[in-house]
Design an enzyme around this catalytic site. Structure first.
Site, short mmCIF file in Angstrom:
data_model
loop_
_atom_site.label_atom_id
_atom_site.label_comp_id
_atom_site.label_asym_id
_atom_site.label_seq_id
_atom_site.Cartn_x
_atom_site.Cartn_y
_atom_site.Cartn_z
N LYS A 24 67.26 37.02 28.86
CA LYS A 24 67.50 38.28 28.12
C LYS A 24 66.73 38.31 26.81
O LYS A 24 66.09 39.29 26.49
CB LYS A 24 68.99 38.44 27.77
CG LYS A 24 69.93 38.60 28.91
CD LYS A 24 71.33 38.94 28.43
CE LYS A 24 71.99 37.87 27.57
NZ LYS A 24 72.28 36.61 28.27
N ARG A 163 69.38 24.08 20.98
CA ARG A 163 70.51 24.80 20.40
C ARG A 163 71.78 23.98 20.61
O ARG A 163 71.95 23.37 21.66
CB ARG A 163 70.67 26.15 21.11
CG ARG A 163 69.89 27.26 20.47
CD ARG A 163 69.90 28.52 21.29
NE ARG A 163 71.24 28.96 21.71
CZ ARG A 163 71.47 30.18 22.22
NH1 ARG A 163 70.48 31.03 22.36
NH2 ARG A 163 72.67 30.53 22.60
P1 AMP Z 1 73.51 34.21 22.68
O1 AMP Z 1 72.41 33.81 21.76
O2 AMP Z 1 73.47 35.66 23.06
O3 AMP Z 1 73.63 33.29 23.87
O4 AMP Z 1 74.88 34.04 21.84
C1 AMP Z 1 75.25 32.80 21.31
C2 AMP Z 1 76.75 32.78 21.04
O5 AMP Z 1 77.07 33.79 20.07
C3 AMP Z 1 77.64 33.09 22.23
O6 AMP Z 1 77.87 31.95 23.05
C4 AMP Z 1 78.90 33.58 21.55
O7 AMP Z 1 79.65 32.51 21.01
C5 AMP Z 1 78.33 34.39 20.38
N1 AMP Z 1 78.07 35.79 20.78
C6 AMP Z 1 76.87 36.43 20.84
N2 AMP Z 1 77.01 37.70 21.25
C7 AMP Z 1 78.34 37.89 21.45
C8 AMP Z 1 79.13 38.99 21.91
N3 AMP Z 1 78.58 40.17 22.24
N4 AMP Z 1 80.47 38.80 22.00
C9 AMP Z 1 81.04 37.65 21.66
N5 AMP Z 1 80.37 36.56 21.26
C10 AMP Z 1 79.02 36.67 21.15
#
Ligand code: AMP
Length: 222
Positions: A24, A163
């Protein structure tokens, strides 16, 4: 004007759905650059807030490290503020939001219906996701995504890091949380005429081309 091609620049509002590791972020970045729209990633905003020691309560930090979802109120607040900024008026790609039904419903309320909300779901088999996340690295200087086969960042030569939530145990938890909390959103959007799904288990360029055609097929159909 006879014979001249009419260029209609429809600004795009796109939600990029897909499990962790579906690509994504990479695809949202490509799309945003190509279409000159803003990429809004809730994960990036949260990570940045942590780096800058901005107000982000301890609970949200623990939740992120455990691979679980931050409270709806926190992320909906982030998106509400971001969508109100002038650059977002010209179109946007949402990456990592919505992740719960509550967030998807909140997004509908935040948007007027002058333009359609295009939703593209990137589908990737679980075994591929797991392998991608396990070998995923990111440049600690410029944030460019990379894989463990590279020694340094291909963009700036900076050091690559993993990460904290790409650790094996947390990867499993993130995939489980996706299945439980976020998969229902795909069903929520699937019924809409503006929903498309693309095969994410192919080279980056092919996925990008499919996303582009998917968006064109929605906007062109209007
Ligand atoms: P990502 O980089 O999109 O994988 O997001 C990393 C982390 O941020 C996720 O594992 C959640 O802990 C938090 N996070 C990001 N976007 C959301 C969302 N829309 N709702 C809840 N937690 C989020």
């Amino acid at each position: 004007m006879a014979g001249a091609a009419r260029v209609v620049d429809v600004s795009v509002r796109l939600v990029m759905l897909g499990p962790p590791g579906a690509g994504k972020g990479t695809q949202a970045e490509r799309f945003a650059k190509a279409r000159h729209v803003s990429r809004i990633s809730t994960g990036d905003v949260l990570r940045q807030a942590r780096l800058e020691n901005q107000e982000l309560d301890r609970q949200a930090r623990v939740t992120m490290d455990a691979g679980r979802l931050v409270d709806d109120d926190v992320v909906i607040g982030i998106v509400r503020r971001r969508l109100a900024e002038p650059d977002a008026k010209g179109g946007f790609v949402l990456d990592g939001f919505p992740r719960t039904l509550n967030q998807a419903e909140a997004l509908d309320h935040l948007l007027d219906d002058r333009q359609p909300l295009v939703v593209v779901d990137i589908e990737v088999p679980e075994a591929t996701l797991f392998e991608r996340l396990r070998t995923r690295r990111v440049c600690s200087k410029c944030g460019t995504p990379a894989t463990a086969v590279l020694a340094v960042c291909s963009s700036c030569g900076g050091p690559l890091v993993q990460r904290t939530d790409d650790d094996l145990r947390v990867i499993r938890e993130r995939l489980r949380v996706y299945e439980q909390e976020s998969q229902p959103i795909v069903e929520f959007y699937r019924r809409r005429p503006t929903f498309r799904s693309v095969d994410g288990d192919q080279p980056q360029e092919s996925v990008a081309a499919d996303i582009s055609s998917a968006v064109a097929s929605v906007l062109g159909a209007r």
